[in-house]
Design a protein around this motif. Structure first.
Motif, PDB file in Angstrom:
ATOM      1  N   UNK A 395      50.499  38.573  40.408  1.00 25.68           N
ATOM      2  CA  UNK A 395      50.226  37.177  40.748  1.00 25.68           C
ATOM      3  C   UNK A 395      48.860  36.749  40.233  1.00 25.68           C
ATOM      4  N   UNK A 396      47.872  37.621  40.411  1.00 27.84           N
ATOM      5  CA  UNK A 396      46.532  37.301  39.936  1.00 27.84           C
ATOM      6  C   UNK A 396      46.479  37.140  38.432  1.00 27.84           C
ATOM      7  N   UNK A 397      47.159  38.023  37.711  1.00 31.78           N
ATOM      8  CA  UNK A 397      47.175  37.931  36.249  1.00 31.78           C
ATOM      9  C   UNK A 397      47.799  36.618  35.791  1.00 31.78           C
ATOM     10  N   UNK A 398      48.917  36.250  36.410  1.00 33.19           N
ATOM     11  CA  UNK A 398      49.585  35.007  36.030  1.00 33.19           C
ATOM     12  C   UNK A 398      48.659  33.817  36.266  1.00 33.19           C
ATOM     13  N   UNK A 399      48.029  33.757  37.424  1.00 42.70           N
ATOM     14  CA  UNK A 399      47.126  32.646  37.739  1.00 42.70           C
ATOM     15  C   UNK A 399      45.944  32.618  36.767  1.00 42.70           C
TER      16      UNK A 399
END
Length: 569
Positions: A395-399
């Motif tokens: 999730x962090x990478x996508x954001x």
């Protein structure tokens, strides 16, 4: 004279042995200075006897945590060992941590275990964070001479240096030597070994697992269940993990490890109330435990429990300020207080304590995003993913990629999550989030969100994302209808906040005010609700909320810089 010196050496050596056995390392080091003085001036003392005395002295230094001094002494002792005629060994001596004076027990028969000295040298290298040197030293110990502790230390070193295949082999060897090395079971699961392959390492016969001839072979079954639980965590099957840990919890009630693992699985399933209950129960059973308390801090942050989080960090610092979990919890606290720079400092401090602590990178990534530093966030989330991939790192990478923006990379990260977690509504929603950032991809985004809700109808993340998508498309009535339908079942601040935002965009300011206030009554720390309410109040006064936003942000930098009374520094 020489005879009296020899007698003095023997007396001092015996006294050092006694002091080390009692754990009195400071006294042993002081006696060691006198012993080494005699050893250095006695020309008739054999190399083997000199080495035995030096190993004792090294053990005292190691016990005092003077690892570089101990390393130097052990190296000199090893050189003397190699100058001594080889003699048959009568078994392996105990490592330095468990019985530092073990070298002295062999002093009287002049037999020194060189492999034991190599192991101690390796431990010194490890203590000063020179993992490559530690690995090189311990690899010099022949495989047949490796005790359980040597194999376990080697396995950890291989894993730390990225040699996962050899680490797996070393952990396997540990379980062959003792099936109760539970950390080896956890490590093998995290390294991707299938649970059935871990089961095969457990003894099939009764006698191998217990010396008792009357014990039922139940131990093998609970060890298998333990392996199944941790393997389920690795494959992101959190429901399966919960079943295994709950089953074990029935046999082993009030087990802190099982409670904490269950709590983390429940967090992954967004069962925050159940997770909080298990964390709190684990704390009641063992209030001085620090393991997984950084995860508990993140849960308290998400629930807006400011005072409980403050109290937790105070407790952790007073228990052991050398653990990385403590400073992750501190970072989470200051991020909650909106002091992101201080929060980032504590996250970095946690990494200095242990550069393989995954949650520190997760927290640093989130703080970096909040500070509009997406490139730094990508680096942090990538490191977390390499150490222990879970949904939060994806999730962090996508954001972060979307913030740069790098949509192709964001889509790759989201698809990686979907591949790793094919039955996860959260992973499907993540792919939808990427498509939603392109007007041309909104139809695909909607399909992914709808698929996520079919897979898990109660997943509120997909509900919020779908409502946001409806809002982007100007379908506010559908968004309101969707959110109101879920609010009949769920008391959730995020749902109220999203509904307030949609209502404000539809000029239904009174209804929007009600839902913002409701959201903050549920979670006073809901930043989105706070900011939304501020904007709404300006709208209701006829003021353009965007016109003064930059000016107010600048003013806010000068205020509220001091900590509340009773907070840690």
């Amino acid at each position: 004279m020489e005879g009296r010196m020899g007698t003095s050496i023997e007396v001092l050596r015996e006294q050092m042995t006694f002091l080390l056995e009692q754990g009195l390392h400071d006294s042993a080091e002081m006696v060691g200075n006198f012993l080494m003085s005699l050893v250095s001036t006695n020309g008739e003392l054999s190399p083997g006897s000199r080495a035995e005395c030096m190993i004792l002295y090294g053990d005292a230094l190691y016990g005092r945590k003077e690892h570089r001094r101990a390393l130097n002494v052990y190296r000199q002792a090893l050189q003397l060992c190699r100058a001594t005629p080889k003699q048959p060994m009568s078994g392996t001596r105990t490592p330095v941590q468990s019985r530092p004076a073990s070298a002295a027990s062999a002093a009287h028969d002049s037999k020194i275990n060189e492999n034991e000295v190599k192991y101690k040298i390796g431990l010194c290298h490890l203590a000063v964070h020179d993992t490559r040197a530690a690995l090189s030293e311990m690899e010099g110990i022949p495989s047949k001479a490796r005790t359980l502790r040597i194999n376990l230390t080697l396995a950890k070193l291989y894993r730390m240096t990225g040699y996962d295949r050899v680490a797996t082999a070393s952990y396997r060897e540990c379980l062959k030597q003792c099936p109760y090395v539970l950390e080896a079971i956890v490590a093998l699961a995290e390294l991707g070994m299938a649970s059935k392959d871990i089961h095969a390492l457990f003894p099939q016969g009764q006698g191998k697992i217990s010396r008792s001839t009357t014990e039922h072979p139940e131990p093998v079954r609970w060890l298998q269940r333990f392996a199944d639980g941790h393997s389920s965590i690795t494959t992101h099957d959190y429901k399966g993990a919960l079943e295994h840990f709950n089953s074990l919890g029935q046999r082993f009630p009030n087990n802190p490890h099982l409670l904490l693992e269950s709590a983390k699985a429940e967090m992954a399933l967004t069962k925050n109330d159940e997770a909080a209950h298990n964390f709190e129960k684990a704390r009641q059973i063992d209030p001085f435990n620090i393991s997984s308390m950084d995860e508990y801090a993140m849960l308290l942050r998400s629930r807006g429990e400011h005072m409980d989080l403050n109290r937790l960090v105070h407790d952790l610092i007073s228990i052991d300020a050398t653990r990385p979990e403590v400073w992750v919890a501190a970072a989470v606290y200051w991020e909650m207080r909106d002091d992101k720079i201080r929060a980032l400092t504590y996250a970095d401090k946690s990494m200095r304590v242990d550069d393989r602590h995954t949650s520190a990178y997760i927290v640093k990534g989130n703080i970096s995003l909040a500070l509009n530093r997406p490139e730094a966030a990508v680096m942090a989330f990538r490191k977390a993913q390499l150490l222990k991939p879970d949904l939060r790192s994806y999730q962090g990478l996508v954001r972060a990629y979307l913030a740069i923006p790098k949509h192709k990379e964001a889509l790759c990260a989201a698809r990686e999550a979907m591949k790793a977690m094919p039955q996860s509504a959260k992973a499907l929603t993540l792919v939808g989030d990427v498509y939603a950032h392109h007007p041309d991809g909104r139809d695909k985004a909607r399909r992914f969100y709808e698929s996520a809700l079919r897979l898990e109808p109660t997943y509120l993340g997909a509900v919020l994302a779908l409502a946001e998508l409806y809002g982007l498309e100007g379908r506010n009535e559908e968004a309101v209808s969707l959110l109101q339908r879920y609010l009949k079942t769920f008391v959730d601040d995020a749902l109220h906040t999203k509904l307030a935002q949609i209502l404000a965009a539809s000029d239904k300011l009174g209804d929007s005010l009600f839902h913002y206030q409701t959201a903050l009554s549920i979670n006073p720390a809901n930043d989105a609700a706070k900011k939304g309410l501020e904007r709404l109040e300006k709208q209701m006064k006829g003021v353009d909320p965007d016109a003064l936003e930059e000016e107010e942000e600048n003013e806010g930098e000068d205020g509220d810089a001091d900590a509340e009374e009773g907070e840690f520094l």
